[in-house]
Structure formats: structure tokens, C-alpha cells
Design a protein around this motif. Structure first.
Motif, short mmCIF file in Angstrom:
data_model
loop_
_atom_site.label_atom_id
_atom_site.label_comp_id
_atom_site.label_asym_id
_atom_site.label_seq_id
_atom_site.Cartn_x
_atom_site.Cartn_y
_atom_site.Cartn_z
N GLY A 30 0.81 -1.21 0.00
CA GLY A 30 0.00 0.00 0.00
C GLY A 30 0.85 1.26 0.00
N LEU A 31 1.95 1.24 0.74
CA LEU A 31 2.84 2.40 0.79
C LEU A 31 3.49 2.66 -0.57
CD1 LEU A 31 4.39 4.60 2.28
CD2 LEU A 31 6.02 2.87 3.02
N ILE A 32 4.07 1.62 -1.17
CA ILE A 32 4.72 1.80 -2.47
C ILE A 32 3.67 2.12 -3.54
CG2 ILE A 32 6.12 0.66 -4.23
CD1 ILE A 32 7.46 -0.93 -2.04
N GLY A 33 2.49 1.48 -3.45
CA GLY A 33 1.43 1.78 -4.40
C GLY A 33 0.99 3.24 -4.33
N PHE A 34 0.94 3.79 -3.11
CA PHE A 34 0.57 5.20 -2.94
C PHE A 34 1.60 6.11 -3.61
CE2 PHE A 34 1.45 8.98 -0.30
CZ PHE A 34 0.29 9.69 -0.52
N LEU A 35 2.89 5.83 -3.39
CA LEU A 35 3.94 6.64 -4.00
C LEU A 35 3.93 6.49 -5.52
CD1 LEU A 35 6.81 5.89 -1.46
CD2 LEU A 35 5.47 7.99 -1.64
N ALA A 36 3.72 5.26 -6.02
CA ALA A 36 3.69 5.04 -7.46
C ALA A 36 2.50 5.76 -8.10
CB ALA A 36 3.63 3.55 -7.75
N ALA A 37 1.36 5.76 -7.40
CA ALA A 37 0.18 6.46 -7.93
C ALA A 37 0.46 7.95 -8.07
CB ALA A 37 -1.02 6.23 -7.02
N GLY A 38 1.14 8.54 -7.07
CA GLY A 38 1.49 9.96 -7.15
C GLY A 38 2.40 10.25 -8.33
N HIS A 39 3.39 9.40 -8.56
CA HIS A 39 4.31 9.61 -9.68
C HIS A 39 3.63 9.32 -11.01
CE1 HIS A 39 8.39 10.38 -7.94
NE2 HIS A 39 7.70 10.10 -6.84
N SER A 40 2.66 8.42 -11.01
CA SER A 40 1.92 8.15 -12.23
C SER A 40 1.17 9.39 -12.70
CB SER A 40 0.92 7.00 -11.99
OG SER A 40 0.05 6.85 -13.07
#
Length: 497
Positions: A383-393
């Protein structure tokens, strides 16, 4: 004309693919040997009660809830406020090997283990909670700040006098250049500190984690849900209430909210450092007997627990990557569009819920094996990495002729994010290893189980030795992680943090 075969083998994409395959294979190899047994149980009634409690949160003592919330914030805020200047100073001296070794050593020990150590001296006090977060976070800040500084342009240093000292170069050139990135990381690390502060409640400190654990053990799931919802809201609103201009007010309030610290005599501190954490044979000067004692503890407890910790870590790491790749599109405007809000809510729950709470629930489902630890770690970190990846997406440049739907996810967004995603996953490798170790507090056969047992038996020498083993293992994994990032080219791509 370059050799196409040579270019294909040495391309970053090829290296990242081979590295991903290597980690997937390593996890598959661990499956037969890791403790992943599912014990027969009938958890559905209890899980139903948990689900009902989650949608019917209730807390009948608002003042106690506010007090626990305030102390959770106080420990995290003061620890970060103190750790930032210490980390900055260490980052300025990063060219010294002794500083790098010191930072690696202190950040390799989980906050809970630091808390268990300091609790033997200061009990359940403010000093224990602050030092448990402050010490490892200083090492983390030192490492990350130093890496940020290496990415800055050296050109502004040419404007300084040749005789300028190192601190002047940092103060007038590197820190101003990196200030935005440094501030962003400190804010992110403060969110991590809130989780660390909450988790310290599992060893008795008066934070949200203490009441959360108590509520779960007593089956008071509505009360546990109320605490979790408050914590989710706290994390979700950080950007609104954590304002730099209010920081002095927050610091004063945090100092006032901290629990009292009992006085500790210098003699007691010296006895703990010089006697309690060392075996009697070593204190008596019998080196042969001391080595025999260390070998016996390592063979009977440390080695099997170390292997189990490593295997669970590897499985959790790979599952973390898979979950992050699956959930990040749900929170990205570029992929989910106007339907991203439920996805962002899911990512908030995953990254804000302490791994220990996930593990508590999963232990009901799977029984006391390593499987709950693997899934709990993967859910939180995914969830943490997914949150950061979503922001960069969302920051990716969009064009009118871009593909849509699954094609955008598979052939545009994910390939662009993958190098940074993999780099941050490697950063989390060390963290997942530390968190795997503390899962032993719940009865899972990792290093933390034997460390917690040693503290309960007042065997501080054994506990300290096992903590040293844990620290050395983390340093080794961190070193391998850095080398892999450098070799694969993921380090050049940067992370998501």
C-alpha cells in the motif's frame, strides 16, 4: 555501429527484468522451507465480529482517546525534530567511514528493539519512546540526506571562497538546492514516525498502539476500529495540520503531553552497559567460555530464527511488489480517472494500518505461522509503495494519442515507473527485514520471538546478542540492496520517495 547484442544484454531494461526474475525465483525457492503452514481453525465468526466492529466504531472515553492520540503525535514529532539536525550533521560528515558505519548500525535495529532496551532503564517513559525513534531515524536521515546531497549540482560551490569549510559549502550551496527534496522527505518520514510511535504501544508505551492491542485482545473490535479510524484520519490530514509556522506550538504542546521520566542513576546505566548485556564468562575474562556461549546461542536460536526471518522477508518483498503493481492504478488519476477516490482510500488504509494489526487479524485466519507475517508485511508495504507510485503516475506527461485502459497501464505507465518502483522496493527491503524480525513478538518464529523471550527472562546478554545479529543481518541486506540498485541502473532512475 554498436554491437546490438551487447546493447541488449547491458540495457537497463534487460537488467531490471533479470533482477525481477531473480527475486521471484528466490521467493519460490523459499516457499518449501518457510513456515507457511495453515492451521485448521474456524475464524469466520471472529472475523465477522471484526468486520462489524470496523463499520461500527465506538469509544466511550473521548479524553483517553485524545490523550493517546496526543502522545502518539508527541513521540513522533519530537523524535523527528531532534533526529533531523543529527541526521544533517552526520550527512555532512558522510565521507568518514566511521560515520557511515555508525548510521548503518543504529538504523539497522527496529524501534521496538530499541524500546525494549531502553525500557530496562527508563521504564515506560518519555525517554524510552523518544530514544527508540530518535536513534534509528537519525541514521535513516543521515543516509537519505547524504544521497540527496550527492544529486545536487556542484557548480554553486564555485562561488565560495576556496578556503570555505565543509559546513559553509553545505549551508550556502547544497542545503538551499536540496531544500524542497529534504522537506518532502522529512514530511514522509514524519508519517513513518507516527506509525513507529503507534507500534511502540505494543510494548506498553501509552500511544494508540497500546489501546489498539488491548482492544483486540479483549475482543472489543468497535473500540479498536475507533482507534484505527482516528489514526487513518490523522495520516490522511497531515498536509493540512502539519504547517511549518505552527511547528513551535506543536513542539511545546508535545513536550507537555509526554509522560514523566523517572530518574535513573549513573550507576544503574553503567551497570546495564558494562555488565547486564554481556555474558558472565566474558566479564570474568574467560574468553573461551564466552565464545562457547555465543556459539551455543547462535546455533540453537539465532541461526534458525535468522533463516526464517530471511525467508519470510524474501516472500514478503516479492508479494509487496506484486500488490503495489496491482493497487497503484486504483489511486492514479491517469489510470482510474474520476474513480480514483475509493482507490486512494484503500491505499490510505493499507499504508496507515500497522503491520502488527494486519498480523493480529491474519493470525486468526491462518494460525501461528509465518504466513500472517508475510501477508501483513506485503499489505502494508504494498500500500505504501502503491501510494507513491500512484502519485508519480499522475506526474507523467499525458498526450492526446496515449493508449487508454489496460494498454496504458501495461505499455506506458508501468514501464515508465518500473525503474523507480524497483529502486524504492529495494529501499524497503531492509525495512521489511526489520519488520519481519519484530513479528516474533506475536509468537512467529523470527528473531524477534527469541529477543522478546530473552527480555521476559531478564536475559539481557542473550537479548543484546540477538539484537546485534539482527543489526548485522540488516546491514548486510542494505549493502546488497545498494549494490543491486547500482548494478541494475535502478539507482540512477531514482526512487518514488
Amino acid at each position: 555501429m554498436p554491437n546490438n547484442r551487447h546493447w541488449e544484454i547491458n540495457s537497463t531494461g534487460k537488467k531490471l527484468a533479470l533482477l525481477s526474475l531473480l527475486f521471484l525465483l528466490s521467493a519460490l525457492i523459499c516457499i518449501p522451507f518457510a513456515d507457511l503452514k495453515i492451521y485448521p481453525s474456524e475464524p469466520w465468526r471472529e472475523l465477522g465480529r471484526i468486520a462489524w466492529g470496523f463499520v461500527t466504531p465506538w469509544w466511550d472515553d473521548p479524553w483517553l482517546l485524545v490523550q493517546a492520540l496526543g502522545q502518539t503525535i508527541a513521540f513522533a514529532l519530537l523524535a523527528v525534530v531532534l533526529a533531523v539536525p543529527v541526521g544533517m550533521l552526520l550527512a555532512m560528515l558522510w565521507h568518514w567511514r566511521v560515520v557511515r558505519m555508525l548510521a548503518a548500525s543504529v538504523r539497522a535495529v527496529h524501534e521496538i528493539f530499541w524500546g525494549l532496551l531502553f525500557m530496562q532503564l527508563w521504564g515506560l517513559s518519555a525517554t524510552t519512546g523518544l530514544l527508540a525513534i530518535l536513534i534509528p531515524y537519525s541514521g535513516v536521515f543521515a543516509k537519505v540526506f547524504a544521497e540527496i546531497f550527492t544529486r545536487q549540482s556542484p557548480l554553486p560551490q564555485a562561488t565560495l571562497a576556496p578556503a570555505s569549510d565543509r559546513f559553509s559549502r553545505y549551508a550556502y550551496t547544497l542545503i538551499p538546492q536540496a531544500f524542497a527534496e529534504l522537506s518532502h522527505y522529512v514530511r514522509y518520514r514524519f508519517e513513518c514516525a507516527l506509525r513507529s510511535s503507534a507500534i511502540l504501544g505494543f510494548i506498553g508505551l501509552p500511544t494508540l498502539g497500546f489501546h489498539l492491542e488491548t482492544a483486540f485482545k479483549q475482543g472489543q473490535y468497535s473500540e479498536a476500529a475507533a482507534l484505527l479510524w482516528v489514526f487513518f484520519i490523522l495520516i490522511a490530514t497531515i498536509r493540512f495540520w502539519l504547517q511549518p509556522k505552527l511547528l513551535p506550538v506543536y513542539v511545546i504542546a508535545a513536550i507537555w503531553l509526554l509522560p514523566e521520566t523517572p530518574p535513573v542513576s549513573g550507576g544503574m546505566l553503567w551497570q546495564f552497559i558494562s555488565e547486564d548485556i554481556w555474558p558472565r564468562s566474558l566479564q570474568d575474562g574467560d574468553l573461551s567460555a564466552a565464545l562457547s556461549w555465543y556459539a551455543r546461542v547462535f546455533t540453537s536460536e539465532a541461526w534458525p530464527a535468522l533463516l526464517q526471518t530471511l525467508m519470510l522477508t524474501q516472500l514478503a518483498l516479492v508479494l509487496t511488489g506484486a500488490i503495489a503493481l496491482m493497487v497503484y492504478p486504483l489511486g492514479s488519476r491517469a489510470l482510474a480517472g474520476r474513480y480514483r477516490l475509493p482507490g486512494r482510500g484503500l491505499l490510505l488504509v493499507l499504508r496507515s494500518t500497522p503491520e502488527m494489526m494486519f498480523a493480529f487479524v491474519l493470525l486468526l485466519l491462518f494460525g501461528p505461522s509465518g504466513l500472517p507475517a508475510v501477508v501483513a508485511l506485503a499489505l502494508h508495504n504494498g500500500g505504501l509503495i502503491g501510494f507513491l507510485a500512484a502519485g508519480h503516475s499522475e506526474k507523467q506527461i499525458q498526450r492526446l494519442d496515449d493508449p487508454s485502459g489496460m494498454n496504458r497501464y501495461l505499455y506506458q505507465q508501468t514501464p515508465r515507473l518500473y525503474p523507480g518502483f524497483l529502486a524504492f522496493l529495494f529501499y524497503r527491503w531492509e525495512v521489511i527485514l526489520r519488520e519481519s524480525a519484530i513479528m516474533g513478538i506475536l509468537g512467529i518464529a523470527t528473531l524477534g520471538f527469541f529477543i522478546d523471550s530473552a527480555f521476559e527472562e531478564l536475559r539481557y546478554d542473550k537479548a543484546f546478542f540477538l539484537i546485534l545479529v539482527t543489526a548485522l543481518l540488516n546491514i548486510l541486506v542494505d549493502s546488497v540492496s545498494r549494490r543491486l540498485r547500482r548494478v541494475s541502473g535502478a539507482e540512477d532512475a531514482g526512487g518514488l520517495g
